[in-house]
Design an enzyme around this catalytic site. Structure first.
Site, PDB file in Angstrom:
ATOM      1  N   ASP A  82       0.967  -1.147  -0.085  1.00 20.79           N
ATOM      2  CA  ASP A  82      -0.032   0.095   0.021  1.00 20.79           C
ATOM      3  C   ASP A  82       0.824   1.266  -0.136  1.00 20.79           C
ATOM      4  OD1 ASP A  82       0.831  -0.717   2.780  1.00 20.79           O
ATOM      5  OD2 ASP A  82      -0.587   0.639   3.597  1.00 20.79           O
ATOM      6  N   GLU A 141      -0.189  -0.971   5.862  1.00 16.60           N
ATOM      7  CA  GLU A 141       0.776  -0.647   6.543  1.00 16.60           C
ATOM      8  C   GLU A 141       0.807   0.920   6.969  1.00 16.60           C
ATOM      9  OE1 GLU A 141       5.176   0.794   7.764  1.00 16.60           O
ATOM     10  OE2 GLU A 141       3.736   1.303   5.689  1.00 16.60           O
TER      11      GLU A 141
END
Length: 371
Positions: A82, A141
Protein backbone atom coordinates in the site's frame (compact mmCIF):
# COMPACT_ATOMS: atom_id res chain seq x y z
CA UNK A 1 1.36 -24.92 -5.93
CA UNK A 2 -1.91 -23.81 -4.37
CA UNK A 3 -5.19 -23.71 -6.23
CA UNK A 4 -5.15 -21.18 -9.09
CA UNK A 5 -6.17 -17.58 -8.53
CA UNK A 6 -8.52 -15.75 -10.88
CA UNK A 7 -6.98 -13.63 -13.58
CA UNK A 8 -6.20 -10.13 -12.32
CA UNK A 9 -8.06 -7.20 -13.87
CA UNK A 10 -4.67 -5.52 -14.40
CA UNK A 11 -1.83 -7.90 -15.21
CA UNK A 12 1.82 -7.52 -14.31
CA UNK A 13 4.61 -8.58 -16.67
CA UNK A 14 6.08 -12.02 -16.07
CA UNK A 15 8.09 -11.28 -12.91
CA UNK A 16 10.74 -13.93 -13.57
CA UNK A 17 11.97 -12.37 -16.82
CA UNK A 18 10.96 -8.70 -16.51
CA UNK A 19 13.62 -6.09 -15.88
CA UNK A 20 13.24 -5.31 -12.19
CA UNK A 21 13.09 -1.55 -12.82
CA UNK A 22 10.33 -2.02 -15.39
CA UNK A 23 8.57 -4.30 -12.93
CA UNK A 24 8.80 -1.57 -10.27
CA UNK A 25 7.10 0.86 -12.64
CA UNK A 26 4.36 -1.66 -13.38
CA UNK A 27 3.76 -2.30 -9.66
CA UNK A 28 3.64 1.46 -9.00
CA UNK A 29 1.22 2.01 -11.86
CA UNK A 30 -1.43 -0.13 -10.17
CA UNK A 31 -2.64 2.37 -7.54
CA UNK A 32 -2.87 0.81 -4.08
CA UNK A 33 -3.62 3.51 -1.54
CA UNK A 34 -4.23 1.97 1.89
CA UNK A 35 -7.63 0.28 1.84
CA UNK A 36 -7.54 -0.03 -1.95
CA UNK A 37 -4.87 -2.71 -2.38
CA UNK A 38 -7.16 -5.32 -3.95
CA UNK A 39 -6.17 -4.80 -7.59
CA UNK A 40 -2.45 -5.02 -6.83
CA UNK A 41 -2.91 -8.01 -4.53
CA UNK A 42 -4.87 -9.73 -7.33
CA UNK A 43 -2.09 -8.97 -9.81
CA UNK A 44 0.66 -10.27 -7.50
CA UNK A 45 -1.23 -13.47 -6.72
CA UNK A 46 -1.98 -14.07 -10.39
CA UNK A 47 1.63 -13.37 -11.39
CA UNK A 48 3.04 -15.91 -8.92
CA UNK A 49 0.38 -18.63 -9.13
CA UNK A 50 1.80 -20.28 -12.30
CA UNK A 51 5.16 -21.08 -10.66
CA UNK A 52 5.31 -24.70 -9.50
CA UNK A 53 8.06 -24.04 -6.95
CA UNK A 54 5.79 -21.66 -5.00
CA UNK A 55 2.84 -22.28 -2.71
CA UNK A 56 0.69 -19.14 -2.96
CA UNK A 57 -1.57 -18.21 -0.04
CA UNK A 58 -3.81 -15.24 0.58
CA UNK A 59 -5.49 -13.56 3.52
CA UNK A 60 -7.51 -10.50 2.53
CA UNK A 61 -5.15 -8.36 0.48
CA UNK A 62 -2.02 -10.00 1.86
CA UNK A 63 -0.33 -12.50 -0.47
CA UNK A 64 2.24 -15.05 0.71
CA UNK A 65 4.32 -17.18 -1.65
CA UNK A 66 6.72 -19.74 -0.25
CA UNK A 67 9.01 -22.55 -1.27
CA UNK A 68 8.80 -25.92 0.49
CA UNK A 69 12.08 -27.53 -0.53
CA UNK A 70 12.96 -29.07 2.84
CA UNK A 71 15.87 -26.72 3.50
CA UNK A 72 17.13 -26.57 7.08
CA UNK A 73 16.50 -22.83 7.40
CA UNK A 74 13.87 -20.38 6.14
CA UNK A 75 14.22 -16.72 5.18
CA UNK A 76 11.24 -14.36 5.13
CA UNK A 77 11.29 -11.42 2.71
CA UNK A 78 8.42 -8.98 3.27
CA UNK A 79 7.10 -5.69 1.97
CA UNK A 80 3.90 -3.68 2.13
CA UNK A 81 2.02 -3.04 -1.09
CA UNK A 82 0.00 0.00 0.00
CA UNK A 83 0.92 3.66 -0.38
CA UNK A 84 -0.18 7.01 0.92
CA UNK A 85 -2.65 8.86 -1.34
CA UNK A 86 -1.65 9.67 -4.91
CA UNK A 87 -1.04 13.34 -5.64
CA UNK A 88 -0.69 13.80 -9.40
CA UNK A 89 2.32 11.46 -9.34
CA UNK A 90 1.01 8.46 -11.26
CA UNK A 91 1.57 6.95 -13.73
CA UNK A 92 5.31 6.76 -13.20
CA UNK A 93 7.91 8.44 -15.37
CA UNK A 94 11.69 8.42 -15.66
CA UNK A 95 14.18 11.23 -15.52
CA UNK A 96 17.95 11.41 -15.83
CA UNK A 97 19.76 13.77 -13.49
CA UNK A 98 22.62 16.05 -14.44
CA UNK A 99 25.12 13.47 -13.20
CA UNK A 100 23.57 10.77 -15.37
CA UNK A 101 21.55 8.97 -12.66
CA UNK A 102 18.35 7.46 -14.01
CA UNK A 103 15.43 7.81 -11.60
CA UNK A 104 11.93 6.36 -11.53
CA UNK A 105 9.40 8.90 -10.25
CA UNK A 106 5.94 8.27 -8.88
CA UNK A 107 3.90 7.34 -5.83
CA UNK A 108 5.32 4.25 -4.19
CA UNK A 109 8.65 4.34 -6.03
CA UNK A 110 10.46 4.88 -2.74
CA UNK A 111 7.98 3.57 -0.18
CA UNK A 112 8.19 0.77 -1.02
CA UNK A 113 7.32 -0.69 -4.39
CA UNK A 114 10.95 -0.90 -5.42
CA UNK A 115 11.44 -3.41 -2.61
CA UNK A 116 8.18 -5.14 -3.54
CA UNK A 117 9.29 -5.50 -7.16
CA UNK A 118 12.65 -6.93 -6.11
CA UNK A 119 10.86 -9.55 -4.01
CA UNK A 120 8.30 -10.31 -6.73
CA UNK A 121 11.03 -10.80 -9.34
CA UNK A 122 13.16 -13.05 -7.15
CA UNK A 123 10.19 -15.06 -5.89
CA UNK A 124 9.49 -16.11 -9.47
CA UNK A 125 13.08 -16.37 -10.71
CA UNK A 126 14.71 -18.30 -7.85
CA UNK A 127 13.33 -21.81 -8.26
CA UNK A 128 15.90 -23.50 -6.00
CA UNK A 129 17.23 -21.05 -3.38
CA UNK A 130 19.80 -22.26 -0.84
CA UNK A 131 17.22 -21.77 1.93
CA UNK A 132 13.48 -22.02 1.83
CA UNK A 133 12.03 -18.56 1.29
CA UNK A 134 8.71 -17.03 2.24
CA UNK A 135 7.78 -13.93 0.24
CA UNK A 136 5.19 -11.73 1.97
CA UNK A 137 3.28 -8.91 0.25
CA UNK A 138 0.95 -7.27 2.76
CA UNK A 139 -1.63 -4.51 3.03
CA UNK A 140 -2.50 -1.57 5.30
CA UNK A 141 0.95 -0.55 6.53
CA UNK A 142 0.44 3.19 6.03
CA UNK A 143 -2.57 3.45 8.35
CA UNK A 144 -3.46 2.60 11.94
CA UNK A 145 -1.43 -0.28 13.35
CA UNK A 146 -4.56 -2.29 14.16
CA UNK A 147 -5.20 -2.67 10.40
CA UNK A 148 -1.67 -3.70 9.47
CA UNK A 149 -1.71 -6.75 7.20
CA UNK A 150 1.54 -8.18 8.54
CA UNK A 151 0.22 -7.81 12.06
CA UNK A 152 -2.90 -9.66 10.97
CA UNK A 153 -0.81 -12.51 9.56
CA UNK A 154 1.21 -12.69 12.78
CA UNK A 155 -2.03 -13.03 14.74
CA UNK A 156 -4.01 -15.30 12.41
CA UNK A 157 -1.38 -17.25 10.44
CA UNK A 158 1.92 -17.03 12.37
CA UNK A 159 3.16 -20.17 10.63
CA UNK A 160 3.02 -18.27 7.32
CA UNK A 161 5.56 -15.66 8.43
CA UNK A 162 7.98 -17.44 10.76
CA UNK A 163 11.57 -18.16 9.81
CA UNK A 164 15.18 -17.84 10.86
CA UNK A 165 15.73 -14.35 9.42
CA UNK A 166 13.38 -11.68 8.08
CA UNK A 167 14.28 -9.01 5.55
CA UNK A 168 11.92 -6.06 5.17
CA UNK A 169 12.26 -4.22 1.87
CA UNK A 170 11.75 -0.74 3.34
CA UNK A 171 13.82 2.01 1.66
CA UNK A 172 17.36 2.14 3.03
CA UNK A 173 19.19 3.53 -0.05
CA UNK A 174 20.40 -0.05 -0.71
CA UNK A 175 22.14 -0.29 2.67
CA UNK A 176 21.32 -2.56 5.58
CA UNK A 177 19.58 -1.03 8.59
CA UNK A 178 19.30 -3.48 11.45
CA UNK A 179 16.30 -3.83 13.74
CA UNK A 180 14.51 -0.65 14.76
CA UNK A 181 13.84 1.63 17.70
CA UNK A 182 10.65 1.25 19.67
CA UNK A 183 8.14 4.08 19.93
CA UNK A 184 5.90 5.35 22.73
CA UNK A 185 3.43 8.22 22.71
CA UNK A 186 1.93 9.60 25.88
CA UNK A 187 -0.19 12.50 27.07
CA UNK A 188 1.08 14.46 30.05
CA UNK A 189 -1.97 16.15 31.58
CA UNK A 190 -1.95 19.28 33.70
CA UNK A 191 -4.98 20.67 35.48
CA UNK A 192 -5.98 24.07 36.81
CA UNK A 193 -9.11 26.05 37.59
CA UNK A 194 -11.06 28.07 35.07
CA UNK A 195 -11.94 31.73 35.53
CA UNK A 196 -12.69 34.79 33.43
CA UNK A 197 -9.43 36.06 31.97
CA UNK A 198 -10.26 39.55 33.26
CA UNK A 199 -10.02 38.06 36.75
CA UNK A 200 -7.24 35.63 36.09
CA UNK A 201 -6.15 35.63 39.73
CA UNK A 202 -9.28 33.67 40.57
CA UNK A 203 -8.20 30.76 38.39
CA UNK A 204 -5.19 28.48 38.01
CA UNK A 205 -3.74 28.43 34.50
CA UNK A 206 -3.05 24.86 33.36
CA UNK A 207 -1.15 26.02 30.27
CA UNK A 208 1.30 27.97 32.41
CA UNK A 209 1.92 24.81 34.42
CA UNK A 210 3.17 23.10 31.26
CA UNK A 211 6.38 25.13 31.56
CA UNK A 212 7.91 22.61 33.96
CA UNK A 213 7.05 19.71 31.63
CA UNK A 214 8.69 21.51 28.71
CA UNK A 215 11.69 22.36 30.87
CA UNK A 216 12.21 18.70 31.68
CA UNK A 217 12.10 17.91 27.97
CA UNK A 218 14.52 20.68 27.01
CA UNK A 219 17.13 19.44 29.50
CA UNK A 220 16.58 15.75 28.79
CA UNK A 221 19.71 13.96 27.57
CA UNK A 222 18.83 11.10 25.20
CA UNK A 223 20.90 7.95 25.28
CA UNK A 224 23.02 6.38 22.59
CA UNK A 225 22.81 2.63 23.08
CA UNK A 226 24.87 -0.08 21.41
CA UNK A 227 22.82 -3.15 20.52
CA UNK A 228 24.40 -6.05 18.63
CA UNK A 229 27.13 -3.77 17.35
CA UNK A 230 24.85 -0.93 16.16
CA UNK A 231 24.41 2.36 18.03
CA UNK A 232 20.79 3.48 18.36
CA UNK A 233 19.99 7.10 19.20
CA UNK A 234 17.01 7.62 21.46
CA UNK A 235 14.83 10.72 21.72
CA UNK A 236 12.12 12.15 23.95
CA UNK A 237 10.29 15.12 22.47
CA UNK A 238 7.09 17.10 22.74
CA UNK A 239 5.13 16.56 19.52
CA UNK A 240 1.97 18.43 20.43
CA UNK A 241 0.34 20.65 23.03
CA UNK A 242 -3.28 21.57 23.48
CA UNK A 243 -5.27 23.58 25.99
CA UNK A 244 -7.67 26.44 26.35
CA UNK A 245 -11.43 26.86 26.28
CA UNK A 246 -12.02 30.34 24.90
CA UNK A 247 -9.98 33.48 24.38
CA UNK A 248 -11.47 35.07 27.49
CA UNK A 249 -11.13 32.10 29.86
CA UNK A 250 -8.29 30.73 31.95
CA UNK A 251 -7.70 27.14 30.77
CA UNK A 252 -8.29 24.46 33.36
CA UNK A 253 -6.49 21.74 31.39
CA UNK A 254 -3.40 21.40 29.22
CA UNK A 255 -2.07 18.26 27.57
CA UNK A 256 1.50 17.88 26.30
CA UNK A 257 1.92 14.92 23.93
CA UNK A 258 5.37 13.38 23.98
CA UNK A 259 7.03 10.77 21.77
CA UNK A 260 9.78 8.53 23.10
CA UNK A 261 11.94 6.62 20.64
CA UNK A 262 13.81 3.94 22.57
CA UNK A 263 16.56 1.48 21.73
CA UNK A 264 15.53 -2.12 21.05
CA UNK A 265 17.43 -3.27 24.15
CA UNK A 266 14.70 -1.62 26.25
CA UNK A 267 11.36 -3.42 26.57
CA UNK A 268 8.04 -1.59 26.15
CA UNK A 269 7.45 -1.97 29.90
CA UNK A 270 10.85 -0.42 30.65
CA UNK A 271 10.15 2.41 28.19
CA UNK A 272 6.86 3.24 29.86
CA UNK A 273 8.46 3.16 33.29
CA UNK A 274 11.19 5.53 32.10
CA UNK A 275 8.70 8.06 30.72
CA UNK A 276 6.72 7.97 33.93
CA UNK A 277 9.93 8.59 35.89
CA UNK A 278 10.80 11.59 33.72
CA UNK A 279 7.36 13.10 34.37
CA UNK A 280 7.04 12.02 37.97
CA UNK A 281 4.35 14.02 39.70
CA UNK A 282 2.21 14.42 36.58
CA UNK A 283 -0.66 12.41 35.15
CA UNK A 284 0.74 10.36 32.26
CA UNK A 285 -1.45 8.35 29.87
CA UNK A 286 0.27 6.10 27.32
CA UNK A 287 -1.65 6.25 24.04
CA UNK A 288 0.58 4.17 21.76
CA UNK A 289 3.42 1.76 22.49
CA UNK A 290 5.35 -0.59 20.21
CA UNK A 291 8.58 -2.33 21.03
CA UNK A 292 11.63 -2.23 18.82
CA UNK A 293 13.58 -5.05 17.20
CA UNK A 294 17.12 -6.17 17.82
CA UNK A 295 19.10 -6.62 14.59
CA UNK A 296 20.59 -9.93 15.70
CA UNK A 297 23.80 -9.28 13.78
CA UNK A 298 25.52 -12.03 15.78
CA UNK A 299 23.16 -14.65 14.31
CA UNK A 300 25.12 -16.67 11.70
CA UNK A 301 22.42 -16.29 9.05
CA UNK A 302 22.22 -12.53 9.61
CA UNK A 303 26.01 -12.21 9.56
CA UNK A 304 26.16 -14.08 6.27
CA UNK A 305 23.51 -11.83 4.75
CA UNK A 306 25.36 -8.70 5.89
CA UNK A 307 28.64 -9.99 4.48
CA UNK A 308 27.11 -10.88 1.12
CA UNK A 309 25.24 -7.61 0.71
CA UNK A 310 28.06 -5.31 1.80
CA UNK A 311 30.35 -7.07 -0.67
CA UNK A 312 28.02 -5.82 -3.42
CA UNK A 313 26.85 -2.48 -2.05
CA UNK A 314 29.74 -1.43 0.19
CA UNK A 315 29.29 0.25 3.54
CA UNK A 316 28.61 -1.19 6.96
CA UNK A 317 25.11 -1.79 8.33
CA UNK A 318 23.55 0.93 10.41
CA UNK A 319 20.64 1.18 12.85
CA UNK A 320 17.05 1.95 11.93
CA UNK A 321 16.09 4.92 14.10
CA UNK A 322 12.42 4.84 13.18
CA UNK A 323 9.93 2.04 13.86
CA UNK A 324 9.23 -0.47 11.09
CA UNK A 325 7.45 -3.79 10.79
CA UNK A 326 10.66 -5.66 11.60
CA UNK A 327 9.35 -5.28 15.15
CA UNK A 328 6.52 -7.67 14.30
CA UNK A 329 9.09 -10.32 13.45
CA UNK A 330 10.84 -9.60 16.73
CA UNK A 331 7.58 -10.58 18.47
CA UNK A 332 8.02 -13.98 16.85
CA UNK A 333 11.65 -14.22 17.92
CA UNK A 334 12.91 -13.74 14.35
CA UNK A 335 15.96 -11.45 13.83
CA UNK A 336 15.15 -8.87 11.17
CA UNK A 337 16.82 -6.19 9.07
CA UNK A 338 15.66 -3.50 6.64
CA UNK A 339 17.10 -3.57 3.12
CA UNK A 340 15.64 -1.92 0.04
CA UNK A 341 16.07 0.70 -2.67
CA UNK A 342 15.16 4.35 -2.20
CA UNK A 343 15.97 7.26 0.07
CA UNK A 344 13.70 7.05 3.15
CA UNK A 345 13.72 10.87 3.32
CA UNK A 346 11.64 10.85 0.10
CA UNK A 347 8.97 8.47 1.43
CA UNK A 348 5.49 10.04 1.10
CA UNK A 349 6.92 13.08 -0.71
CA UNK A 350 5.18 14.44 -3.80
CA UNK A 351 8.52 14.09 -5.62
CA UNK A 352 8.97 10.47 -4.52
CA UNK A 353 11.54 8.74 -6.71
CA UNK A 354 14.12 5.96 -6.67
CA UNK A 355 17.41 5.55 -8.54
CA UNK A 356 17.03 2.71 -11.03
CA UNK A 357 20.53 1.43 -10.20
CA UNK A 358 19.52 0.98 -6.56
CA UNK A 359 16.65 -1.30 -7.54
CA UNK A 360 19.01 -3.46 -9.59
CA UNK A 361 21.73 -3.47 -6.92
CA UNK A 362 19.26 -4.66 -4.28
CA UNK A 363 17.99 -7.39 -6.59
CA UNK A 364 21.52 -8.53 -7.45
CA UNK A 365 22.67 -8.56 -3.82
CA UNK A 366 19.65 -10.47 -2.57
CA UNK A 367 19.78 -12.89 -5.50
CA UNK A 368 23.47 -13.57 -4.93
CA UNK A 369 22.93 -14.37 -1.27
CA UNK A 370 19.83 -16.51 -1.75
CA UNK A 371 21.12 -18.40 -4.76
Amino acid sequence: MSEPFPRAAVALPDPAVADVADLTAAVCDIPSVSGEEGALADAIAAALAPYDHLEVLRDGDAVVARTNLGRDQRVVVAGHIDTVPVKDNLPTWRRTTADGTEELWGRGATDMKGGVAVALHLAAALTAPRWDVTWVFYDHEEVHADLNGLGRLVRVHPEWVTGDLAILGEPTAAGIEGGCNGTLRADVRLTGRTAHSARGWRGENAVHRAGEVLARLSTYQPREVEVDGLVYREGLNAVGIRGGIASNMIPDECVVTVNYRFAPSRSPHEAERHVREVFDGYEVTVTDLAGGARPGLDHPLVAGFVSAVTAVTGGAPGPKYGWTDVARFAELGVPAVNFGPGDPMLAHADDERVPVDQIRVCADALRGWLA
